[in-house]
Structures are given as structure tokens and as C-alpha cells.
Scaffold this motif. Sequence first.
Motif, PDB file in Angstrom:
ATOM      1  N   VAL A 270     -19.764 -10.243  -4.076  1.00  0.00           N
ATOM      2  CA  VAL A 270     -18.667  -9.289  -3.889  1.00  0.00           C
ATOM      3  C   VAL A 270     -17.706  -9.402  -5.062  1.00  0.00           C
ATOM      4  O   VAL A 270     -17.067 -10.429  -5.256  1.00  0.00           O
ATOM      5  CB  VAL A 270     -17.931  -9.563  -2.556  1.00  0.00           C
ATOM      6  CG1 VAL A 270     -16.801  -8.559  -2.361  1.00  0.00           C
ATOM      7  CG2 VAL A 270     -18.904  -9.510  -1.386  1.00  0.00           C
ATOM      8  N   ARG A 271     -17.627  -8.328  -5.837  1.00  0.00           N
ATOM      9  CA  ARG A 271     -16.713  -8.283  -6.982  1.00  0.00           C
ATOM     10  C   ARG A 271     -15.448  -7.539  -6.570  1.00  0.00           C
ATOM     11  O   ARG A 271     -15.446  -6.823  -5.568  1.00  0.00           O
ATOM     12  CB  ARG A 271     -17.378  -7.550  -8.158  1.00  0.00           C
ATOM     13  CG  ARG A 271     -18.660  -8.185  -8.627  1.00  0.00           C
ATOM     14  CD  ARG A 271     -19.209  -7.503  -9.846  1.00  0.00           C
ATOM     15  NE  ARG A 271     -18.964  -6.059  -9.870  1.00  0.00           N
ATOM     16  CZ  ARG A 271     -19.631  -5.189 -10.615  1.00  0.00           C
ATOM     17  NH1 ARG A 271     -20.603  -5.618 -11.389  1.00  0.00           N
ATOM     18  NH2 ARG A 271     -19.353  -3.918 -10.592  1.00  0.00           N
ATOM     19  N   PRO A 272     -14.377  -7.659  -7.354  1.00  0.00           N
ATOM     20  CA  PRO A 272     -13.132  -6.958  -6.996  1.00  0.00           C
ATOM     21  C   PRO A 272     -13.284  -5.443  -6.902  1.00  0.00           C
ATOM     22  O   PRO A 272     -12.564  -4.801  -6.138  1.00  0.00           O
ATOM     23  CB  PRO A 272     -12.171  -7.334  -8.129  1.00  0.00           C
ATOM     24  CG  PRO A 272     -12.681  -8.640  -8.636  1.00  0.00           C
ATOM     25  CD  PRO A 272     -14.185  -8.575  -8.480  1.00  0.00           C
TER      26      PRO A 272
ATOM     27  N   SER B 203     -11.242  -1.225   1.464  1.00  0.00           N
ATOM     28  CA  SER B 203     -11.365   0.195   1.812  1.00  0.00           C
ATOM     29  C   SER B 203     -10.973   1.111   0.658  1.00  0.00           C
ATOM     30  O   SER B 203     -11.307   2.294   0.662  1.00  0.00           O
ATOM     31  CB  SER B 203     -10.522   0.520   3.051  1.00  0.00           C
ATOM     32  OG  SER B 203      -9.141   0.440   2.750  1.00  0.00           O
ATOM     33  N   LYS B 204     -10.303   0.576  -0.353  1.00  0.00           N
ATOM     34  CA  LYS B 204      -9.895   1.374  -1.524  1.00  0.00           C
ATOM     35  C   LYS B 204     -10.993   1.462  -2.584  1.00  0.00           C
ATOM     36  O   LYS B 204     -10.863   2.228  -3.534  1.00  0.00           O
ATOM     37  CB  LYS B 204      -8.645   0.758  -2.148  1.00  0.00           C
ATOM     38  CG  LYS B 204      -7.452   0.726  -1.218  1.00  0.00           C
ATOM     39  CD  LYS B 204      -6.304  -0.018  -1.873  1.00  0.00           C
ATOM     40  CE  LYS B 204      -5.150  -0.198  -0.926  1.00  0.00           C
ATOM     41  NZ  LYS B 204      -4.082  -1.016  -1.524  1.00  0.00           N
ATOM     42  N   ALA B 205     -12.063   0.688  -2.444  1.00  0.00           N
ATOM     43  CA  ALA B 205     -13.121   0.660  -3.462  1.00  0.00           C
ATOM     44  C   ALA B 205     -13.868   1.989  -3.526  1.00  0.00           C
ATOM     45  O   ALA B 205     -14.079   2.649  -2.501  1.00  0.00           O
ATOM     46  CB  ALA B 205     -14.099  -0.472  -3.169  1.00  0.00           C
ATOM     47  N   ASP B 206     -14.276   2.354  -4.719  1.00  0.00           N
ATOM     48  CA  ASP B 206     -15.049   3.574  -4.933  1.00  0.00           C
ATOM     49  C   ASP B 206     -16.491   3.334  -4.458  1.00  0.00           C
ATOM     50  O   ASP B 206     -17.165   2.411  -4.944  1.00  0.00           O
ATOM     51  CB  ASP B 206     -15.032   3.941  -6.416  1.00  0.00           C
ATOM     52  CG  ASP B 206     -15.875   5.175  -6.705  1.00  0.00           C
ATOM     53  OD1 ASP B 206     -15.645   6.217  -6.062  1.00  0.00           O
ATOM     54  OD2 ASP B 206     -16.769   5.069  -7.573  1.00  0.00           O
ATOM     55  N   ARG B 207     -16.968   4.163  -3.542  1.00  0.00           N
ATOM     56  CA  ARG B 207     -18.277   3.959  -2.920  1.00  0.00           C
ATOM     57  C   ARG B 207     -19.419   4.089  -3.925  1.00  0.00           C
ATOM     58  O   ARG B 207     -20.422   3.388  -3.823  1.00  0.00           O
ATOM     59  CB  ARG B 207     -18.455   4.917  -1.748  1.00  0.00           C
ATOM     60  CG  ARG B 207     -17.424   4.640  -0.642  1.00  0.00           C
ATOM     61  CD  ARG B 207     -17.517   5.634   0.484  1.00  0.00           C
ATOM     62  NE  ARG B 207     -18.550   5.286   1.437  1.00  0.00           N
ATOM     63  CZ  ARG B 207     -18.422   4.407   2.412  1.00  0.00           C
ATOM     64  NH1 ARG B 207     -17.297   3.763   2.575  1.00  0.00           N
ATOM     65  NH2 ARG B 207     -19.410   4.171   3.234  1.00  0.00           N
ATOM     66  N   SER B 208     -19.283   4.952  -4.911  1.00  0.00           N
ATOM     67  CA  SER B 208     -20.360   5.082  -5.908  1.00  0.00           C
ATOM     68  C   SER B 208     -20.429   3.831  -6.785  1.00  0.00           C
ATOM     69  O   SER B 208     -21.520   3.410  -7.189  1.00  0.00           O
ATOM     70  CB  SER B 208     -20.173   6.346  -6.753  1.00  0.00           C
ATOM     71  OG  SER B 208     -18.959   6.293  -7.467  1.00  0.00           O
ATOM     72  N   THR B 209     -19.291   3.214  -7.067  1.00  0.00           N
ATOM     73  CA  THR B 209     -19.279   1.960  -7.823  1.00  0.00           C
ATOM     74  C   THR B 209     -19.941   0.851  -7.025  1.00  0.00           C
ATOM     75  O   THR B 209     -20.703   0.038  -7.564  1.00  0.00           O
ATOM     76  CB  THR B 209     -17.826   1.556  -8.175  1.00  0.00           C
ATOM     77  OG1 THR B 209     -17.237   2.615  -8.924  1.00  0.00           O
ATOM     78  CG2 THR B 209     -17.778   0.268  -8.962  1.00  0.00           C
ATOM     79  N   VAL B 210     -19.657   0.819  -5.723  1.00  0.00           N
ATOM     80  CA  VAL B 210     -20.258  -0.188  -4.843  1.00  0.00           C
ATOM     81  C   VAL B 210     -21.773  -0.030  -4.836  1.00  0.00           C
ATOM     82  O   VAL B 210     -22.522  -0.999  -4.999  1.00  0.00           O
ATOM     83  CB  VAL B 210     -19.686  -0.071  -3.411  1.00  0.00           C
ATOM     84  CG1 VAL B 210     -20.410  -0.994  -2.455  1.00  0.00           C
ATOM     85  CG2 VAL B 210     -18.192  -0.355  -3.407  1.00  0.00           C
ATOM     86  N   ARG B 211     -22.245   1.190  -4.672  1.00  0.00           N
ATOM     87  CA  ARG B 211     -23.688   1.461  -4.647  1.00  0.00           C
ATOM     88  C   ARG B 211     -24.328   1.095  -5.981  1.00  0.00           C
ATOM     89  O   ARG B 211     -25.393   0.484  -6.029  1.00  0.00           O
ATOM     90  CB  ARG B 211     -23.929   2.934  -4.305  1.00  0.00           C
ATOM     91  CG  ARG B 211     -25.329   3.418  -4.525  1.00  0.00           C
ATOM     92  CD  ARG B 211     -26.204   3.207  -3.334  1.00  0.00           C
ATOM     93  NE  ARG B 211     -27.494   3.846  -3.577  1.00  0.00           N
ATOM     94  CZ  ARG B 211     -28.638   3.267  -3.335  1.00  0.00           C
ATOM     95  NH1 ARG B 211     -28.682   2.084  -2.801  1.00  0.00           N
ATOM     96  NH2 ARG B 211     -29.758   3.888  -3.589  1.00  0.00           N
ATOM     97  N   HIS B 212     -23.692   1.471  -7.089  1.00  0.00           N
ATOM     98  CA  HIS B 212     -24.232   1.170  -8.423  1.00  0.00           C
ATOM     99  C   HIS B 212     -24.361  -0.344  -8.623  1.00  0.00           C
ATOM    100  O   HIS B 212     -25.365  -0.830  -9.150  1.00  0.00           O
ATOM    101  CB  HIS B 212     -23.354   1.783  -9.507  1.00  0.00           C
ATOM    102  CG  HIS B 212     -23.807   1.441 -10.883  1.00  0.00           C
ATOM    103  ND1 HIS B 212     -24.939   1.986 -11.451  1.00  0.00           N
ATOM    104  CD2 HIS B 212     -23.304   0.566 -11.795  1.00  0.00           C
ATOM    105  CE1 HIS B 212     -25.114   1.473 -12.651  1.00  0.00           C
ATOM    106  NE2 HIS B 212     -24.136   0.607 -12.885  1.00  0.00           N
ATOM    107  N   HIS B 213     -23.360  -1.093  -8.189  1.00  0.00           N
ATOM    108  CA  HIS B 213     -23.414  -2.555  -8.299  1.00  0.00           C
ATOM    109  C   HIS B 213     -24.602  -3.109  -7.514  1.00  0.00           C
ATOM    110  O   HIS B 213     -25.324  -3.984  -7.996  1.00  0.00           O
ATOM    111  CB  HIS B 213     -22.108  -3.173  -7.794  1.00  0.00           C
ATOM    112  CG  HIS B 213     -22.177  -4.652  -7.600  1.00  0.00           C
ATOM    113  ND1 HIS B 213     -22.352  -5.542  -8.642  1.00  0.00           N
ATOM    114  CD2 HIS B 213     -22.097  -5.417  -6.481  1.00  0.00           C
ATOM    115  CE1 HIS B 213     -22.378  -6.776  -8.175  1.00  0.00           C
ATOM    116  NE2 HIS B 213     -22.230  -6.733  -6.859  1.00  0.00           N
TER     117      HIS B 213
END
Length: 180
Positions: A117-119, A141-151
Amino acid sequence: MGSRPGRQPRGVDRADRAREGTAPGRAGCAPRRNRDRPRRAHHGSGLFRRRGSAAARSRNHLPRPPPQPRLSTLVGRARVAVVSPQWDEPYGLVAAEAMACGTPVAALARGALPELVRPDTGALARTEDPEGLAAAMHEASKADRSTVRHHAVSSLSLDRMVSEYETLYESARFLDRAAG
């Protein structure tokens, strides 16, 4: 969270005992063999199981998990996946699967979770810190979902793992040839 046949998963059992005020020493709890076995009562000429109220049944028995495609949809629609392991997990598959669905993760910093889990994909809280976990949920909850998926795809996928194993294997073969 793996389950044992005919029983609740361990964490659910612990949470129930904590809610009832009988954890961790189990003082006041029925012996395990009696709690897990359905109570029976003779009724007329047959033997019937006592069912109890719907609330009692839902408290004592978990529903079957949804089929995999439905589960992926449900996890993908969640605002945040909360991961609160009670031991140091060596990998953190729940967090990786949630991130593969694009769902940010709020987790306790135990085991391998700080490596996953990254920031920009979620938030971590100190172990045994419920207020910190609540704050981590809000932050994640503020994280960008596309960034999460890409990671998840670029760093946590099976393809990436196999590629790194192949690279490691080739470098070991090269060193073996150079030595011999």
C-alpha cells in the motif's frame, strides 16, 4: 480470511466475543462444542432443529460468499477496502485483490502491507490504533481509482512476478556459467 467447515471465520468469532464482552478469556461463553452445534428439541414425533429468530441466525451463521464475478464487482464498488490483519501476513492478498479492482486500501501496517500500500493507493495506520485506521479510511477514500488499479497491474500482478522470477533465473544461470 479462510473459514473452517461449519464454523465462522476466526476473526468473526473474535469480534462476536468482543462485542458480547466475553473475550479473550471466554469467561461466560458456552464451551465451543456446544456453541457450534445446533440445538435440538423433540417436537411431536420428530426431531427438529431450533431455529431461533432471524437476528440470532444472522449473528451465528454467515451467508455464502457471492460468486467470483459478483464479488469482484462488489469490491470494485466499495469506497475503501479495510484490511485489519491480526497477524503479520506474508503478502496481503486481500489488499492486492482490492487494488486490482481499483479500490483504495486502508490497512494496519502489519506484515507485508506497508510494501503493498503506497500513499497514492491507500493509507496505513499503526497496529492496534482504531482511530488511526478510521483516519486511514478517510484518507484512502481520496485516492484516484485508476492510479490504484495501475499500481496493482504494474506492481502486484502475476505477470510482473513471473517476469522478475525469469530475470532472477537468467542472472543465476549467467553467474553459474561464468563461475564454471
